[in-house]
Structure formats: C-alpha cells, structure tokens
Design a protein around this motif. Sequence first.
Motif, short mmCIF file in Angstrom:
data_model
loop_
_atom_site.label_atom_id
_atom_site.label_comp_id
_atom_site.label_asym_id
_atom_site.label_seq_id
_atom_site.Cartn_x
_atom_site.Cartn_y
_atom_site.Cartn_z
N ILE A 144 0.87 -1.19 0.00
CA ILE A 144 0.00 0.00 0.00
C ILE A 144 0.90 1.23 0.00
O ILE A 144 1.72 1.40 0.91
CB ILE A 144 -0.91 0.06 1.26
N GLU A 145 0.76 2.08 -0.99
CA GLU A 145 1.66 3.23 -1.14
C GLU A 145 0.83 4.50 -1.32
O GLU A 145 -0.10 4.54 -2.12
CB GLU A 145 2.57 2.99 -2.36
N GLN A 146 1.24 5.55 -0.60
CA GLN A 146 0.47 6.80 -0.67
C GLN A 146 0.64 7.52 -2.02
O GLN A 146 -0.28 8.18 -2.49
CB GLN A 146 0.87 7.73 0.47
N GLY A 181 21.64 3.54 4.04
CA GLY A 181 20.20 3.56 4.34
C GLY A 181 19.43 2.60 3.47
O GLY A 181 18.69 1.74 3.96
N ALA A 182 19.60 2.73 2.16
CA ALA A 182 18.89 1.84 1.24
C ALA A 182 19.48 0.44 1.28
O ALA A 182 18.75 -0.56 1.27
CB ALA A 182 18.95 2.40 -0.17
N ASN A 183 20.81 0.38 1.35
CA ASN A 183 21.45 -0.95 1.36
C ASN A 183 20.97 -1.79 2.55
O ASN A 183 20.65 -2.96 2.40
CB ASN A 183 22.97 -0.77 1.40
N LEU A 243 22.31 6.67 -6.13
CA LEU A 243 22.31 5.78 -4.98
C LEU A 243 23.54 4.90 -5.09
O LEU A 243 23.79 4.32 -6.16
CB LEU A 243 21.06 4.92 -5.07
N GLN A 244 24.30 4.81 -4.03
CA GLN A 244 25.47 3.94 -4.05
C GLN A 244 25.03 2.59 -3.50
O GLN A 244 24.55 2.50 -2.37
CB GLN A 244 26.58 4.51 -3.17
N ILE A 245 25.17 1.57 -4.30
CA ILE A 245 24.76 0.22 -3.87
C ILE A 245 26.03 -0.58 -3.60
O ILE A 245 26.84 -0.81 -4.50
CB ILE A 245 23.86 -0.44 -4.92
#
Length: 448
Positions: free
Chosen positions: A44-46, A322-324, A57-59
């Motif tokens: 569910i996404e607003q 953060g994302a990693n 983004l550094q992955i």
Amino acid sequence: MVSPENSSSVPEEARLRVVIVGAGLSGIAMAISAALSGHSVEVIEQAKELAEVGAGLQITPNASRLLQYWKLPASLWDAAAEPTKVTVHRYSGPVLAHDGAFDKSIRAKYNAPFVDLHRVDLQQALYARAQDLGVIFHLGERIERIDFDNTVVQSVAGKQFTGDLIVAADGLWSQCREAYVGKKDEPLPTGDLAYRIVLTVDQISDPDLKAWVQHPEVHFWIGPGAHAVGYSLRRGQMYNIVLLVPDNLPPGVSRQSGSVQEMKELFVGWDPILNKFLDYVTNVDKWKLMHHGEMKKWVNNESNLVFIGDSCHPMLPYLAQGANSSLEDGAVLGLLLGHMTDKAQLPGILRLYEGLRKSRGEAIVRETFKQRHDFHMEDGEEQQKRDEIFKSQLGKELKGAFPSRWTCPEVQPWLYGYDAIKEVENAVVKNPGIFAQQKSRRSLCQFL
Ligand SMILES: Cc1cc2nc3c(=O)[nH]c(=O)nc-3n(C[C@H](O)[C@H](O)[C@H](O)COP(=O)(O)OP(=O)(O)OC[C@H]3O[C@@H](n4cnc5c(N)ncnc54)[C@H](O)[C@@H]3O)c2cc1C
C-alpha cells in the motif's frame, strides 16, 4: 550462490497475507523476498505513481548481492556505473586517500560489485520484479490507522487491507511507528542538510569534467562542518553530487528549494574541480537530514507488525547504507518467512528477524555519526592528526582504523561483507526450536 528458485516455498497452510505499508526500496525488497518465499503480498503506497527522487544511490556489495539473487534484469546492471577508484580529498583539493583498484578489490573481497545507480532505475527494476512475482500494489492510498486486533490497515480514503502480518516500510515519517508507540513520534534533525544535484554529461561543456564523468569514480571532499561526494551514474552519462552542510532550514521544514548562490558560497575555497561542477548547477533542493532515537522493539506484542528500513533505523547518508540496509532487512525477513510451515511459528520468526537485524541496523546508524565526526573536523590539531593517518597510508595497503570507513579495513568488511542469505541459512540451523513444527511435519511426511 543458491538461487531464489531453489529456495524454500511455504506450504499452503503456512501461506501468509503480508500487507506492506510503503513502496520505497525497503517495501519493494520485502515484497520480492516474501513473494519468492511463497507468501501472498500486497503493498500500500500513498504516492499515485512510483517516482523515487531523481538522484543517485550507491549500492554496496551487501545489497548488490541481493539484487543479483533476486535476478533483477540485465538492463539494471547496464544502467549502472561501477567506480574504478575512490579518492578522499582535503576540501581544498589535495588527495588524502586513494584506492586505485576499488572495483577489482571490492569484487575480489566480497564477490559482488559496488555500483552507482539512478534511484529510478533501481526502483523500477524492483517494482517490475515484484509485479512478475504476483505482488499487488495499491497506489494512491495513504494509511492512517492500524487495527492491531484484526490486523487491518486503513487508508485516508477509508479502504481497508487485511492480512496476517503488517510490514511497516513507510520510511522516516512512519505512521505505523506512531500507531505502534501510540503518540506523535517525529524524526529528529541531525544538524545537517543535503543539496542533491544531478548533471547530465550534455550539460557539461568542459572536456576535462566530461572525461571525469565518463570514467566512473567516487570522490569525497572533506572540510570543516561539511563534505561533498561526487560519482557517475548511467555508465558515465550523468554525475551525481551531494553536498552535506550545516542545516539552516527552519524547524519543521524537511525539504525546500535552495539558492544556487547560497550553495556556492558555502564552497568558496574548496577544490576548483568541485566548484567547476557547481557552476553548471541551475537549481537545487535542500533536504534536512533526520534520524530517530532507537526503538525498544521492532515487532509488536501481537506479532502482527514488524518494522523495516527507515521506519526503524533512519541514518545519515554518510556511508550510503540507508537503502542498502533496507534491502538487507527485506531480504532477511522474507527469507525467514520462507521457512515457515505453520502460522504459529510467526512470533518466533519475527523475534528472530529482530534479533538478527536490530543490532546491525543500529550499529550502522552509530557508524554514520562517527563518519560525520571524522569527515567534518574543523581545521586544527585533531584534523591534522587525522590527515597524518590518511597520508601515512597513502599508496599502501590500509591497516587498522582508518578515517574513511569506505575503505577502512575494520569497518568495510562488516558493512560490505554481510550476506543476508547466509545469515538466514545459519539462523535457521541455529534455531531449530522456532522451526520445530516444520521439522516434525516433514519427518512425519517421510513416514507416510
Ligand atoms: C541525500 C541522501 C543520499 C542518500 N544516499 C544513499 C545511498 O547512496 N545509498 C543508500 O543505501 N542510501 C542512501 N540514502 C538513504 C536511502 O535513501 C534511504 O535510507 C532509503 O531510501 C529508505 O528506504 P525506505 O523504503 O525505508 O523508506 P522510503 O524511501 O522513505 O519509502 C517509504 C515509502 O512509504 C510511503 N509512505 C509513507 N507513509 C505512508 C503511509 N502512511 N501510507 C502509505 N505509504 C506511505 C512513502 O511514500 C514512500 O514511498 C540517502 C539518503 C539521502 C537523504
């Protein structure tokens, strides 16, 4: 590497209805991982459409190995930039640290690459993979209420989504977190803000800068109270710059358009190369960098709500984790749920997830603040000592604690060496009690 197709898929009677709040990177990662484990997943996404902020983004290998494991399409890797070198500069330009074979050493050490991606490319690849796996997305629905007794989330428009498990993946301003703690629980300023800049190679006329962009590397410039990081995206067709400076946004304002003039004044006297890039910037946004106090628990007493990603461990972006780490959360939780044979195992599995992930997530948060300390030193005695450590190792194999954790031999291995898939395999073996019911059923089946 074991492929997801070989991994376990839960029996029908253990199949959960997983309701994920938020389709950011953590939410979609969880959706993929849970769907691969055989659960039924709704997100569910607003937002009415999925459009991650148009920046880089550094992955790092701890997450790129998951993107490989989830079999994201080749087009994602084609759109990546793999930096060959990492350099830390003193803000005025001189080199403090340099790894001239970064890509090779990373692949050799961690068996997975370090890549720089456009956020949209990653989000779209994850989104497409999740849809292929049968995940259902409800866009444009903002969740405002949770009924824990019945495991229901309700949107502002009044729609209800019922499941066996609610996954809070709703980021920094998590409504799920507030519903869980039962009061306002807003994030806290870190004291810093970020200017985020993306330039295309066509915007850049200077041939030296064009060449800089077309040969992917990562550069940091570190100075008093601030630092800058620059890296290429899309195989050297774009350049991403993030400027991390003291926060002067008014309290309560988390994002605002910024003045290019004000931004450039902050970097007067910094490396001319950085300033040449900044000369191409025509507009820019300021983002307040926020964090949160640690939560006591990531799983509620009813064992029907669990937290992942920025909703439970927002951090400074100074280690690009953060994302990693959000992808790690989704991977671990989804994989653990793949070992369920009975819904009664859910509380134990959620606590196992919390035990595996909470200490790591919070340790990374603390490390990001240590990195700020080491990068943002005022000129003076402490900075000189730091620079002596940097320079004493320039051109040598790094040993011991190092002020840039990006290449530090003590920090890099636990950040980049983490393998969520092995973590789960080991945890399942070490915690047979949690999965006992599965084992007894399987062995019973063997005799039937
Ligand atoms: C300047 C900057 C640079 C960064 N660079 C990196 C980097 O290089 N590498 C890295 O790993 N990390 C980086 N990060 C961190 C990274 O962006 C975040 O940690 C990560 O995106 C968090 O993902 P998430 O899914 O947990 O949260 P989010 O991305 O915030 O996603 C939450 C989602 O939930 C939705 N949502 C929120 N509330 C509701 C609701 N009530 N109902 C329904 N939907 C809701 C939101 O619309 C959103 O889509 C950076 C961050 C910043 C600020």
